[in-house]
Design a protein around this motif. Structure first.
Motif, PDB file in Angstrom:
ATOM      1  N   ALA A  59       0.974   7.466  -6.346  1.00 53.69           N
ATOM      2  CA  ALA A  59      -0.344   7.962  -6.752  1.00 53.69           C
ATOM      3  C   ALA A  59      -0.354   9.491  -6.874  1.00 53.69           C
ATOM      4  O   ALA A  59       0.150  10.196  -6.009  1.00 53.69           O
ATOM      5  N   VAL A  60      -0.936   9.974  -7.967  1.00 55.53           N
ATOM      6  CA  VAL A  60      -1.083  11.420  -8.167  1.00 55.53           C
ATOM      7  C   VAL A  60      -2.320  11.862  -7.389  1.00 55.53           C
ATOM      8  O   VAL A  60      -3.400  11.301  -7.556  1.00 55.53           O
ATOM      9  N   PRO A  61      -2.169  12.866  -6.511  1.00 57.77           N
ATOM     10  CA  PRO A  61      -3.318  13.320  -5.722  1.00 57.77           C
ATOM     11  C   PRO A  61      -4.440  13.861  -6.605  1.00 57.77           C
ATOM     12  O   PRO A  61      -4.185  14.460  -7.658  1.00 57.77           O
ATOM     13  N   ALA A  93       0.835  -1.207   0.000  1.00 56.04           N
ATOM     14  CA  ALA A  93       0.000   0.000   0.000  1.00 56.04           C
ATOM     15  C   ALA A  93       0.867   1.252   0.000  1.00 56.04           C
ATOM     16  O   ALA A  93       0.568   2.229  -0.702  1.00 56.04           O
ATOM     17  N   ALA A  94       1.963   1.249   0.752  1.00 55.83           N
ATOM     18  CA  ALA A  94       2.863   2.402   0.787  1.00 55.83           C
ATOM     19  C   ALA A  94       3.478   2.656  -0.583  1.00 55.83           C
ATOM     20  O   ALA A  94       3.594   3.806  -1.024  1.00 55.83           O
ATOM     21  N   ALA A  95       3.866   1.595  -1.280  1.00 53.48           N
ATOM     22  CA  ALA A  95       4.434   1.745  -2.626  1.00 53.48           C
ATOM     23  C   ALA A  95       3.417   2.369  -3.570  1.00 53.48           C
ATOM     24  O   ALA A  95       3.750   3.256  -4.363  1.00 53.48           O
ATOM     25  N   ARG A  96       2.159   1.933  -3.479  1.00 54.48           N
ATOM     26  CA  ARG A  96       1.084   2.509  -4.304  1.00 54.48           C
ATOM     27  C   ARG A  96       0.854   3.975  -3.955  1.00 54.48           C
ATOM     28  O   ARG A  96       0.741   4.834  -4.828  1.00 54.48           O
ATOM     29  N   PHE A 109      11.515  12.195   0.778  1.00 57.77           N
ATOM     30  CA  PHE A 109      10.074  11.975   0.736  1.00 57.77           C
ATOM     31  C   PHE A 109       9.689  11.609  -0.687  1.00 57.77           C
ATOM     32  O   PHE A 109      10.264  12.139  -1.649  1.00 57.77           O
ATOM     33  N   ARG A 110       8.703  10.727  -0.844  1.00 58.37           N
ATOM     34  CA  ARG A 110       8.179  10.376  -2.163  1.00 58.37           C
ATOM     35  C   ARG A 110       6.732  10.832  -2.217  1.00 58.37           C
ATOM     36  O   ARG A 110       5.919  10.444  -1.380  1.00 58.37           O
ATOM     37  N   ILE A 111       6.413  11.677  -3.203  1.00 55.40           N
ATOM     38  CA  ILE A 111       5.058  12.185  -3.409  1.00 55.40           C
ATOM     39  C   ILE A 111       4.758  12.095  -4.897  1.00 55.40           C
ATOM     40  O   ILE A 111       5.519  12.620  -5.714  1.00 55.40           O
ATOM     41  N   ALA A 112       3.688  11.429  -5.263  1.00 54.57           N
ATOM     42  CA  ALA A 112       3.285  11.274  -6.664  1.00 54.57           C
ATOM     43  C   ALA A 112       4.421  10.721  -7.519  1.00 54.57           C
ATOM     44  O   ALA A 112       4.591  11.100  -8.674  1.00 54.57           O
ATOM     45  N   ILE A 121      -2.817  14.973   0.228  1.00 59.96           N
ATOM     46  CA  ILE A 121      -1.515  14.552  -0.288  1.00 59.96           C
ATOM     47  C   ILE A 121      -1.034  13.365   0.536  1.00 59.96           C
ATOM     48  O   ILE A 121      -1.184  13.355   1.755  1.00 59.96           O
ATOM     49  N   THR A 122      -0.437  12.374  -0.118  1.00 63.76           N
ATOM     50  CA  THR A 122       0.200  11.271   0.596  1.00 63.76           C
ATOM     51  C   THR A 122       1.703  11.387   0.416  1.00 63.76           C
ATOM     52  O   THR A 122       2.198  11.555  -0.707  1.00 63.76           O
ATOM     53  N   VAL A 123       2.424  11.313   1.531  1.00 65.73           N
ATOM     54  CA  VAL A 123       3.877  11.423   1.550  1.00 65.73           C
ATOM     55  C   VAL A 123       4.434  10.138   2.142  1.00 65.73           C
ATOM     56  O   VAL A 123       4.049   9.751   3.246  1.00 65.73           O
ATOM     57  N   VAL A 124       5.329   9.484   1.413  1.00 69.42           N
ATOM     58  CA  VAL A 124       5.991   8.289   1.932  1.00 69.42           C
ATOM     59  C   VAL A 124       7.422   8.691   2.294  1.00 69.42           C
ATOM     60  O   VAL A 124       8.186   9.138   1.441  1.00 69.42           O
ATOM     61  N   ALA A 125       7.741   8.557   3.568  1.00 61.46           N
ATOM     62  CA  ALA A 125       9.064   8.915   4.076  1.00 61.46           C
ATOM     63  C   ALA A 125       9.982   7.709   4.014  1.00 61.46           C
ATOM     64  O   ALA A 125       9.603   6.616   4.425  1.00 61.46           O
ATOM     65  N   GLY A 126      11.192   7.915   3.483  1.00 60.31           N
ATOM     66  CA  GLY A 126      12.144   6.818   3.376  1.00 60.31           C
ATOM     67  C   GLY A 126      11.633   5.689   2.518  1.00 60.31           C
ATOM     68  O   GLY A 126      11.656   4.535   2.933  1.00 60.31           O
TER      69      GLY A 126
END
Length: 197
Positions: free
Chosen positions: A54-56, A47-50, A91-94, A77-82
């Motif tokens: 994902a584009v908000p 789910a974190a990888a998806r 951070f990974r966003i979109a 917005i979803t932000v995945v840290a590390g």
């Protein structure tokens, strides 16, 4: 109190004492282990990888310029840290690393943060100060808006990756920074620009 010479050296930007850090030089490793079992929502690695790619909804994305622009008055917005497979301390966003984000003044912003890093705590704060100016931004960089701080999430466990959401109104136009408040992480590149137009 935290800036004077009477405080410990680690509070002025030096490494934490060995008895606190073990063999690591990253304070986030201690914080991550201490809060790995903390309660709260979790997501799976898949789910974190998806979520990190994902584009908000309502976003205009310019991948070449690493920019995300919103024109609506409600933003999620979803932000995945590390993120797995990405450069560390980012951070990974979109699907982009530390992109510049622009929202309109008065926008209600909701940011879901997921800590995908298996070895250290991460958080996210929107601040008016530059991202890499302090080794300990949590001591020197106040949140720019009420509700725009998530100080840190613990390490992932077998129960999943820690997830939390911060919500705020981007009330005042200006140039801000989103950053990881864990000591040393913003200086290593864990920051990006957040503009309110």
């Amino acid at each position: 109190m935290t800036g004077g010479r009477s405080v410990p050296a680690w509070m002025r930007g030096h490494a934490l004492p060995g008895f606190m850090m073990g063999s690591s030089s990253d304070p986030g490793t201690v914080m991550g282990e201490l809060f790995a079992g903390a309660p709260g929502p979790r997501v799976t690695v898949a789910a974190a990888a998806r979520l990190g790619t994902a584009v908000p909804a309502g976003a205009t994305v310019n991948r070449a310029a690493r920019q995300i622009t919103f024109t609506g008055t409600r933003v999620r917005i979803t932000v995945v840290a590390g993120p797995a497979g990405g450069p560390g301390e980012t951070f990974r966003i979109a699907g982009m690393v530390n992109p510049a984000i622009t929202v309109k003044a008065g926008t209600k912003v909701s940011i879901e943060v997921v800590n995908a890093d298996p070895g250290t705590a991460h958080g996210l704060v929107i601040t008016a100060r530059p991202g890499a100016s302090s080794w300990m931004p949590m001591m020197t960089a106040l949140p720019a808006f009420s509700g725009s701080a998530l100080w840190f999430l613990g390490n992932p466990t077998s129960a999943g990756l820690h997830q939390a959401t911060l919500s705020f109104t981007a009330a005042t136009p200006g140039h801000y920074t989103y950053l990881c408040p864990v000591p040393g992480h913003a200086q290593k590149g864990m920051s990006g620009s957040f503009t309110v137009s």
